[in-house]
Design a protein around this motif. Structure first.
Motif, PDB file in Angstrom:
ATOM      1  N   UNK A  50       5.501 -38.391   3.519  1.00 36.09           N
ATOM      2  CA  UNK A  50       6.336 -38.191   2.325  1.00 36.09           C
ATOM      3  C   UNK A  50       5.493 -37.682   1.151  1.00 36.09           C
ATOM      4  N   UNK A  51       4.315 -38.251   0.986  1.00 37.73           N
ATOM      5  CA  UNK A  51       3.425 -37.811  -0.099  1.00 37.73           C
ATOM      6  C   UNK A  51       2.962 -36.375   0.107  1.00 37.73           C
ATOM      7  N   UNK A  52       2.690 -36.003   1.342  1.00 38.90           N
ATOM      8  CA  UNK A  52       2.265 -34.629   1.636  1.00 38.90           C
ATOM      9  C   UNK A  52       3.367 -33.634   1.276  1.00 38.90           C
ATOM     10  N   UNK A  53       4.610 -34.004   1.545  1.00 40.93           N
ATOM     11  CA  UNK A  53       5.729 -33.141   1.157  1.00 40.93           C
ATOM     12  C   UNK A  53       5.801 -32.970  -0.353  1.00 40.93           C
ATOM     13  N   UNK A  54       5.639 -34.067  -1.093  1.00 45.61           N
ATOM     14  CA  UNK A  54       5.647 -33.997  -2.550  1.00 45.61           C
ATOM     15  C   UNK A  54       4.469 -33.200  -3.086  1.00 45.61           C
ATOM     16  N   UNK A  55       3.298 -33.383  -2.479  1.00 47.39           N
ATOM     17  CA  UNK A  55       2.117 -32.638  -2.910  1.00 47.39           C
ATOM     18  C   UNK A  55       2.270 -31.144  -2.626  1.00 47.39           C
ATOM     19  N   UNK A  56       2.817 -30.826  -1.467  1.00 47.35           N
ATOM     20  CA  UNK A  56       3.039 -29.409  -1.139  1.00 47.35           C
ATOM     21  C   UNK A  56       3.990 -28.772  -2.153  1.00 47.35           C
ATOM     22  N   UNK A  57       5.055 -29.484  -2.504  1.00 44.60           N
ATOM     23  CA  UNK A  57       5.998 -28.960  -3.502  1.00 44.60           C
ATOM     24  C   UNK A  57       5.314 -28.826  -4.861  1.00 44.60           C
ATOM     25  N   UNK A  58       4.472 -29.788  -5.218  1.00 48.19           N
ATOM     26  CA  UNK A  58       3.748 -29.707  -6.483  1.00 48.19           C
ATOM     27  C   UNK A  58       2.829 -28.490  -6.497  1.00 48.19           C
ATOM     28  N   UNK A  59       2.094 -28.275  -5.417  1.00 49.88           N
ATOM     29  CA  UNK A  59       1.187 -27.124  -5.354  1.00 49.88           C
ATOM     30  C   UNK A  59       1.957 -25.812  -5.462  1.00 49.88           C
ATOM     31  N   UNK A  60       3.090 -25.729  -4.768  1.00 50.37           N
ATOM     32  CA  UNK A  60       3.944 -24.551  -4.903  1.00 50.37           C
ATOM     33  C   UNK A  60       4.368 -24.382  -6.366  1.00 50.37           C
ATOM     34  N   UNK A  61       4.813 -25.484  -6.981  1.00 49.92           N
ATOM     35  CA  UNK A  61       5.253 -25.439  -8.371  1.00 49.92           C
ATOM     36  C   UNK A  61       4.123 -25.073  -9.319  1.00 49.92           C
ATOM     37  N   UNK A  62       2.911 -25.549  -9.048  1.00 51.81           N
ATOM     38  CA  UNK A  62       1.772 -25.231  -9.908  1.00 51.81           C
ATOM     39  C   UNK A  62       1.436 -23.743  -9.837  1.00 51.81           C
ATOM     40  N   UNK A  63       1.559 -23.164  -8.647  1.00 49.94           N
ATOM     41  CA  UNK A  63       1.305 -21.728  -8.506  1.00 49.94           C
ATOM     42  C   UNK A  63       2.415 -20.939  -9.193  1.00 49.94           C
TER      43      UNK A  63
END
Length: 173
Positions: A50-63
């Motif tokens: 679950x955390x990896x999914x949130x982190x992946x979305x955050x990284x996408x959002x940061x880019x």
């Protein structure tokens, strides 16, 4: 937010009918800890996914939006939706969502999850609630990424659960 999003699915899970094959399990050893090492590992793995999914979305959002409210809002939305969907996984330690008719229906859980998903969507759409939560407006692509990451986390956790259960039934320990 967690108080609202956790209470109703938890109550619905408390109304979960027993699994039809529950009597096939041997009795639990009364000396066994309430949460075993294997259960701690399962919890850690599910939380990491679950955390990896949130982190992946955050990284996408940061880019896409830069590190800030846009990326944070995307991670928040992904984690909130992922947590709600995870309630379907929590219905059984061995039966997955891929197994049709393995578990009796629980309409309370469906109502709780879909109702809270609707409230989450409304909170993300209205400027007043976005401002209150410190979120930026998200576009359709952002919602698609958050949804895909949340659903992806559920599917990964369910696949791991299915593989773990198949390993236990073919090679009992």
């Amino acid at each position: 937010i967690n108080l609202v999003t956790d209470i109703f699915p938890a109550l619905a899970l408390g109304l979960e009918p027993p699994e039809p094959d529950v009597l096939k399990d041997p009795p639990r050893d009364p000396r066994e800890p309430l949460i075993t090492g294997a259960e701690f590992r399962r919890i850690a793995i599910e939380g990491a996914v679950l955390s990896a999914g949130g982190l992946a979305a955050y990284l996408y959002g940061a880019v896409r939006h830069g590190a800030g409210p846009g990326a944070g809002g995307l991670a928040f939305l992904t984690l909130a939706v992922g947590q709600l969907l995870h309630a379907f996984s929590a219905r059984s330690p061995r039966h997955t969502i891929f197994e049709r008719n393995a578990l009796p229906p629980n309409p309370h859980l469906s109502q709780a999850v879909w109702g809270l998903l609707g409230l989450q969507g409304l909170a993300a759409l209205f400027p007043v609630t976005r401002r209150l939560l410190g979120l930026d407006a998200l576009g359709p692509a952002d919602y698609a990424v958050a949804g895909a990451a949340a659903v992806g986390s559920l599917l990964v956790n369910e696949t791991i659960k299915g593989a773990r259960h198949r390993g236990q039934t073919t090679n009992p320990a």
